[in-house]
Design an enzyme around this catalytic site. Structure first.
Site, PDB file in Angstrom:
ATOM      1  CB  CYS A   1       2.481  -6.996   3.055  1.00 37.80           C
ATOM      2  SG  CYS A   1       2.325  -6.505   4.762  1.00 37.80           S
TER       3      CYS A   1
ATOM      4  CG  LEU B   1      -6.322  -9.482   0.951  1.00 45.05           C
ATOM      5  CD1 LEU B   1      -7.127 -10.733   0.626  1.00 45.05           C
ATOM      6  CD2 LEU B   1      -4.972  -9.887   1.533  1.00 45.05           C
TER       7      LEU B   1
HETATM    8  C1  UDX Z   1       3.757  -2.645   1.743  1.00 44.27           C
HETATM    9  C2  UDX Z   1       2.725  -1.579   1.347  1.00 44.27           C
HETATM   10  O1  UDX Z   1       3.400  -0.495   0.682  1.00 44.27           O
HETATM   11  C3  UDX Z   1       1.977  -1.073   2.562  1.00 44.27           C
HETATM   12  O2  UDX Z   1       0.958  -0.174   2.177  1.00 44.27           O
HETATM   13  C4  UDX Z   1       1.362  -2.273   3.285  1.00 44.27           C
HETATM   14  O3  UDX Z   1       0.718  -1.822   4.466  1.00 44.27           O
HETATM   15  C5  UDX Z   1       2.421  -3.296   3.622  1.00 44.27           C
HETATM   16  O4  UDX Z   1       3.119  -3.696   2.446  1.00 44.27           O
HETATM   17  P1  UDX Z   1       6.189  -2.603   2.814  1.00 44.27           P
HETATM   18  O5  UDX Z   1       6.216  -4.062   2.482  1.00 44.27           O
HETATM   19  O6  UDX Z   1       6.572  -2.179   4.184  1.00 44.27           O
HETATM   20  O7  UDX Z   1       4.728  -2.010   2.571  1.00 44.27           O
HETATM   21  O8  UDX Z   1       7.166  -1.822   1.819  1.00 44.27           O
HETATM   22  P2  UDX Z   1       7.036  -1.196   0.338  1.00 44.27           P
HETATM   23  O9  UDX Z   1       7.607   0.149   0.378  1.00 44.27           O
HETATM   24  O10 UDX Z   1       5.696  -1.342  -0.228  1.00 44.27           O
HETATM   25  O11 UDX Z   1       8.062  -2.095  -0.486  1.00 44.27           O
HETATM   26  C6  UDX Z   1       7.827  -3.474  -0.726  1.00 44.27           C
HETATM   27  C7  UDX Z   1       8.929  -4.038  -1.585  1.00 44.27           C
HETATM   28  O12 UDX Z   1       8.872  -3.535  -2.914  1.00 44.27           O
HETATM   29  C8  UDX Z   1      10.345  -3.710  -1.090  1.00 44.27           C
HETATM   30  O13 UDX Z   1      11.157  -4.861  -1.213  1.00 44.27           O
HETATM   31  C9  UDX Z   1      10.784  -2.606  -2.010  1.00 44.27           C
HETATM   32  O14 UDX Z   1      12.176  -2.523  -2.130  1.00 44.27           O
HETATM   33  C10 UDX Z   1      10.130  -3.047  -3.316  1.00 44.27           C
HETATM   34  N1  UDX Z   1       9.931  -1.941  -4.274  1.00 44.27           N
HETATM   35  C11 UDX Z   1       9.129  -0.880  -3.958  1.00 44.27           C
HETATM   36  C12 UDX Z   1      10.519  -2.007  -5.532  1.00 44.27           C
HETATM   37  O15 UDX Z   1      11.234  -2.963  -5.848  1.00 44.27           O
HETATM   38  N2  UDX Z   1      10.286  -1.002  -6.425  1.00 44.27           N
HETATM   39  C13 UDX Z   1       9.496   0.074  -6.135  1.00 44.27           C
HETATM   40  O16 UDX Z   1       9.325   0.946  -6.998  1.00 44.27           O
HETATM   41  C14 UDX Z   1       8.894   0.137  -4.863  1.00 44.27           C
END
Ligand code: UDX
Ligand code: ADP
Length: 453
Positions: free
Chosen positions: A275, A220
């Site tokens: 998540c 979390l």
């Molecule tokens: C996340 C965690 O990274 C991962 O470790 C966990 O197991 C599950 O949740 P995920 O939701 O698949 O993974 O994608 P992630 O790459 O973390 O991106 C989440 C969101 O943040 C996306 O909408 C992405 O576009 C956004 N994001 C990410 C940004 O807006 N800016 C960034 O710099 C990085």
């Protein structure tokens, strides 16, 4: 073939599917079976049209399927035969009753626990793979070990940190694997059994052992910290738009500080995915129930900032387009919550689309992988929303384009061709900062990006 151990995964979703496939690939000595109550999903896992899109996944599935990786809906038989059971069922945010909108809905997990008890005739290790509230293992143990068969179940926490779109890479080469257990003789033994699975390809120094509560809470907290970075940079993007500072330059400047690091500093339309919001809400709920009001409020603001960012984006569109969007054709480039996935859970594009519809805009959506999910998500709006796979077709006669997802495809389109086919003035709102705005402006677009005046 005689397998050393039988590993079962309950839940064939975005986490269970890829995780178990990679385990099967690296552990030919184990039989790995994935079960799900959803027959359609299990059928799809046995074809080349997998139920989830994840780069590289099909190759690994093809290598392992039928050798030591199997899919089934015969949950009772598979539970009975398994030595280790990974539980990877969904734990959405509760939509009813106490904790509505914040707490995790653990009904699928509890059902699974009862199914395990009913079908088991021997001791097993139960691994929490789904993200769960801290101390869930305690409840799980109670249900499992109150069986009348005298069978002992040892619960181990092994949260999954993979990100969608890069799941295979993350699983092949994880920053760390976390395995938490009770600190008893039985607990340590079960922990070692799970560690031994990962040791087949993960260096030992990347395998972190902890007590079971730290493991549950770490998952979390990791998601809360990642989301917090995005909300922090997004808050600064609002300041940049008012001051002439450029948020991409700020990200570069602060990211060069090794204490801060350069990842997760891309200002955007907001974070989505199954998540981040769910896990922070969970953290907030746990803190509230423990009387830690300030802690709860602190984390709740990460979500508030994300919602503010989505609203701010639409407001900027409205103001730029002369304070009315009614009957204007607006094309959303992308609907997935991030690139390289068809997943649309909590995608900011959904909230943007809804706000645009409230303004009576004609909303068109294009996306290379997420149109099927987009149609389901926006079903209530019927034919008020149009779905077109080809971005050039979608953009014809449009008043504005809004980039919602950072698909590579959208970085490489012929924007001159798109501009020529649009109504004028042609607006472009880059919600992911993926385009070179000066080039876009040169074409003739009126263009705007996040955190750039
Ligand atoms: C996340 C965690 O990274 C991962 O470790 C966990 O197991 C599950 O949740 P995920 O939701 O698949 O993974 O994608 P992630 O790459 O973390 O991106 C989440 C969101 O943040 C996306 O909408 C992405 O576009 C956004 N994001 C990410 C940004 O807006 N800016 C960034 O710099 C990085
Ligand atoms: P995640 O992103 O956490 O993997 P998903 O929703 O993609 O979540 O996957 C969870 C899977 O768990 C779904 O395919 C769902 O059908 C399955 N599931 C839920 N409850 C049960 C259950 N009691 N037995 C077997 N599978 C279940």
């Amino acid at each position: 073939m005689n397998f050393q151990k039988k590993i079962l995964c309950i839940g064939a979703g975005y986490v269970g599917g890829p995780t178990m496939t990679v385990i099967a690939d690296h552990c030919p000595q184990y039989k790995v079976t994935i079960v799900d109550i959803n027959e359609e999903k299990i059928a799809a896992w046995q074809t080349d049209e997998l139920p989830i899109y994840e780069p590289g996944l099909l190759d690994v599935v093809k290598r392992t399927r039928g050798k030591n990786l199997f899919f089934s809906t015969d949950i009772v038989k598979e539970i009975d035969e398994a030595d280790i059971i990974f539980v990877s069922v969904n734990t959405p945010t509760k939509t009813f009753g106490e904790g509505k909108g914040k707490a995790s809905d653990l009904q699928y997990l509890e059902k699974t626990a009862h199914a395990i008890v009913a079908a088991s005739n021997s001791a097993k290790i139960i691994v929490e793979k789904s993200t769960l509230p801290v101390r869930t293992a305690e409840a799980l143990e109670k249900i499992l070990n109150s069986n009348e068969k005298g069978i002992h179940f040892e619960v181990v926490s092994n949260p999954e940190f993979l990100a969608e779109g890069t799941a295979i890479r993350d699983l092949e080469n994880p920053d760390r694997v976390l395995v938490g257990s009770r600190e008893t003789e039985e607990g340590f033994k079960a922990r070692q059994t799970v560690v031994d699975i990962y040791k087949n390809w993960v260096p030992d120094e990347r395998i972190i052992r902890s007590n079971v509560w730290s493991s549950e809470l770490s998952k979390l907290v990791a998601n809360a910290f990642l989301a917090q970075r995005i909300s922090s940079i997004n808050s600064i993007s609002a300041l940049c738009e008012k001051t002439g500072a450029d948020v991409t330059e700020i990200s570069r400047a602060i990211g060069a500080d090794s204490r801060i690091g350069n990842k997760f500093l891309n200002a955007s339309i907001g974070f989505g995915g199954s998540c981040f919001k769910k896990d922070i809400l969970n953290l907030v709920y746990i803190s509230e129930t423990l009387g830690l009001t300030e802690v709860a409020e602190y984390w709740e603001n990460v979500i508030k900032m994300n919602e503010y960012q989505e609203k701010r984006f639409v407001k900027r569109m409205l103001v730029t387009m002369f304070n009315t969007l009614a009957n204007k054709k607006i094309v959303l480039f992308g609907f997935a919550f991030k690139a390289d996935t068809g997943d649309t859970r909590e995608t900011p594009a959904y909230y943007v689309a809804k706000m645009l519809l409230e303004e009576h805009a004609n909303v068109f959506i294009t996306d290379p992988k997420a149109l099927k999910n987009a149609k389901i998500d926006l079903a209530e709006f019927g034919d008020k929303v149009n779905y077109i796979e080809d971005p050039y077709e979608a953009a014809k006669e449009a008043d504005a384009i809004a980039i919602m997802t950072e698909w590579n495809l959208y970085k490489t389109l012929d924007y001159k061709k798109i501009y020529d086919s649009m109504r004028k003035p042609a607006h472009l709102f880059d919600g992911r900062n993926i385009l070179n705005l000066s080039q876009i402006e040169e074409i003739g677009f009126d263009s705007h990006a996040i955190g750039i005046q």
